[in-house]
Design an enzyme around this catalytic site. Structure first.
Site, PDB file in Angstrom:
ATOM      1  CB  SER A  22      26.231   8.143  29.558  1.00  0.00           C
ATOM      2  OG  SER A  22      27.253   8.633  28.714  1.00  0.00           O
ATOM      3  CG  ASN A 109      30.207  20.257  26.143  1.00  0.00           C
ATOM      4  OD1 ASN A 109      30.307  19.120  26.614  1.00  0.00           O
ATOM      5  ND2 ASN A 109      30.647  21.334  26.772  1.00  0.00           N
ATOM      6  CB  THR A 154     -21.139  12.998  26.524  1.00  0.00           C
ATOM      7  OG1 THR A 154     -22.474  12.994  27.003  1.00  0.00           O
ATOM      8  CG2 THR A 154     -21.135  13.351  25.037  1.00  0.00           C
ATOM      9  CG  HIS A 155     -20.904  13.279  30.985  1.00  0.00           C
ATOM     10  ND1 HIS A 155     -20.264  14.226  31.752  1.00  0.00           N
ATOM     11  CD2 HIS A 155     -21.561  13.960  30.015  1.00  0.00           C
ATOM     12  CE1 HIS A 155     -20.543  15.438  31.267  1.00  0.00           C
ATOM     13  NE2 HIS A 155     -21.315  15.302  30.210  1.00  0.00           N
ATOM     14  CB  SER A 276      -6.750 -15.555  35.447  1.00  0.00           C
ATOM     15  OG  SER A 276      -6.546 -15.827  36.820  1.00  0.00           O
ATOM     16  CE  LYS A 282     -10.879 -11.976  34.440  1.00  0.00           C
ATOM     17  NZ  LYS A 282     -10.133 -11.370  35.534  1.00  0.00           N
ATOM     18  CG  ASN A 284      -7.480 -11.212  32.265  1.00  0.00           C
ATOM     19  OD1 ASN A 284      -8.688 -11.168  32.468  1.00  0.00           O
ATOM     20  ND2 ASN A 284      -6.636 -11.847  33.058  1.00  0.00           N
ATOM     21  CD  GLU A 289      -5.739  -5.128  31.763  1.00  0.00           C
ATOM     22  OE1 GLU A 289      -5.950  -4.952  32.961  1.00  0.00           O
ATOM     23  OE2 GLU A 289      -5.666  -6.254  31.239  1.00  0.00           O
ATOM     24  CE1 TYR A 316      26.521  18.148  28.329  1.00  0.00           C
ATOM     25  CE2 TYR A 316      28.306  18.364  29.921  1.00  0.00           C
ATOM     26  CZ  TYR A 316      27.367  17.572  29.279  1.00  0.00           C
ATOM     27  OH  TYR A 316      27.263  16.245  29.568  1.00  0.00           O
ATOM     28  CD  GLN A 321      26.547  11.047  31.011  1.00  0.00           C
ATOM     29  OE1 GLN A 321      27.585  11.472  30.534  1.00  0.00           O
ATOM     30  NE2 GLN A 321      26.524  10.241  32.054  1.00  0.00           N
ATOM     31  CE  LYS A 324      23.371  11.282  25.877  1.00  0.00           C
ATOM     32  NZ  LYS A 324      23.244  12.666  26.379  1.00  0.00           N
TER      33      LYS A 324
END
Ligand code: ARG
Length: 460
Positions: A22, A109, A154-155, A276, A282, A284, A289, A316, A321, A324
């Protein structure tokens, strides 16, 4: 040769070692691992389990190892099982026999549980700072837009006019709760599992409270099994990150909508936009995003750790492990996204006049006419019904609320008189709001003052 190797006839198969190492992940906790080891050895010295002399050599060597890792001189060799083994082996390599005393009355541990807590403690503070920076950039835009009127939705349908500042401040207050959640988790994070040893405690006369104090932690996790085997605080911190990311996703979604040609409301600076490869026209909103998309990583991390921990028997298990990977991923992503959100907003201009004319007489002022009738003592439900008829009438005539005559209003209710037209600008609607915390200029001003004071208390 592993630190636990003597009872085995063979070393771990190389592919199995590669699979189980790890170090690529927990190597990021090297500073916390060394900090924890130093506190541990100081406690062993105080308890006379390790001599002053040996202890001092260990501490000195640990500091050197810290520098070796920080400078890149000591590389993370995947053939080492984890950061704890790497540091201990390096210590023994450096000071020989003395180094072999560090791990007295400790297991990996409780060591790893401690490292994670120290890491979370540091990162909670960093996260709170990042949230504060983003809040400040929202506050700045709110101040710049205390007179800008936008349709509130709203909506995603026009609902009522609001001050744009009010919209920004809604995010500021969401994010304040995010900070609260993080600082609240600190109570549970900043407690020491060290000295729980493998699971049952130790026969050696250690002082757990002393090492906890040395690490500026608020006490110890009392039950040794609990100390080494739970990861609830990891889940809690990732949950707090997930909620932040949910908030950021709503913000970035709005930036994407606002910068579309359809809204034509936000102009993101070229330095925060992309083009683009195919369509020359374009521009963007990729950064927004990506923030929206990276939510997947953090929710994924939350599901990841919840799944790892589900049904695990005490205490444990090596499964743990894996936590993380998710924890670091969630924290790094959340910090990045907070920083980028702040920058993106700072690099965006808003067209303050965008909705000015369009909202005059717009049907989104209908609710104000309902309140107007209520003030003329018409029961709310009836007033709502009358204004519904006004709206239907306007729609059928393709007219705005300020484009039909008083006579036409009167055919729907005799209670209308010419001051109804005074209501039909968005600012009139906004100014007339009276409830606490509303979008009225005086309420928004109050919020602005409050946040200005509060957010400046935390230094970036
Ligand atoms: N690398 C391990 C982890 O992160 C450290 C604890 C190892 N303990 C053990 N009994 N194998 O969980």
């Amino acid at each position: 040769m592993e630190i636990w190797n003597s009872r085995f006839k063979k070393t771990l198969n190389e592919t199995a070692l590669k699979f189980s190492s790890s170090i690529a992940i927990d190597g990021k906790l090297f500073a916390e691992d060394i900090e924890g080891s130093k506190a541990h050895v100081k406690m062993l010295m105080k308890q006379k389990i390790v001599s002053m002399n040996d202890g001092k050599s260990i501490i000195k060597a640990l500091d050197k190892i810290f520098n070796e890792i920080a400078s890149g001189e000591l590389k993370f060799d995947w053939k080492k099982e984890d950061i704890h083994s790497l540091i201990e082996e390096r210590l023994i390599e450096k000071i020989g026999e003395k180094g072999k005393r560090l791990h007295t009355a400790r297991s990996r541990n409780d060591q790893v549980a401690l490292d994670e807590r120290l890491y979370m403690r540091k990162e909670i503070t960093n996260l709170i700072r990042c949230v504060n920076v983003f809040q400040k950039s929202l506050l700045k835009k709110a101040e710049e837009n205390k007179d800008t009127v936008i349709p509130g939705y709203t909506h995603l349908q026009r609902a009522q006019p609001i001050l744009f500042a009010h919209h920004f401040l809604a995010y500021v207050s969401m994010l304040e709760r995010d900070k609260e959640r993080l600082s609240d988790s600190m109570k549970r994070v900043n407690i020491s599992p060290l000295g729980a040893a493998a699971l049952a405690g130790t026969t050696l006369n250690i002082d757990r409270n002393y090492s906890a104090k040395g690490l500026k932690m608020n006490g110890i996790i009392e039950n040794s099994l609990d100390a080494v085997s739970d990861r609830d605080v990891v889940i809690e911190v990732i949950s707090a990150c997930s909620i932040i990311m949910m908030h950021l996703s709503r913000f970035s979604e709005e930036m994407i909508l606002w910068s579309s040609q359809e809204f034509s409301f936000a102009l993101i600076d070229d330095s925060y936009s992309t083009g683009s490869s195919l369509m020359p026209q374009k521009k963007n909103p990729d950064i927004a995003e990506l923030i929206r998309g990276k939510v997947g990583r953090v929710y994924g991390a939350l599901m990841g750790v919840l799944t790892i921990m589900k049904s695990l028997p005490l205490a444990y298990n090596r499964d743990m492990q894996e936590d993380k990977f998710h924890l670091i991923e969630a924290i790094d992503t959340t910090k990045d996204c907070l920083q980028q959100s702040a920058q993106l907003l700072a690099h965006t201009k808003f067209n303050k006049d965008r909705f000015k004319d369009e909202l005059s007489g717009d049907l989104l002022l209908s609710t104000d006419i309902v309140d107007y009738l209520v003030n003329k003592n018409i029961p709310f439900r009836e007033a709502h019904h009358i204004v519904g008829a006004v709206v239907a009438y306007c729609v059928s005539k393709k007219k705005k609320l300020n484009e039909i005559t008083l006579e036409e209003y009167k055919t729907l209710s005799q209670k209308f008189d010419k001051n109804v037209f005074d209501l039909l600008t968005p600012m009139a609607s906004i100014i007339s709001k009276k409830s606490a915390g509303s979008t009225s200029p005086q309420d928004v001003k109050k919020q602005l003052l409050k946040w200005k004071k509060l957010l400046n208390q935390l230094k970036p």
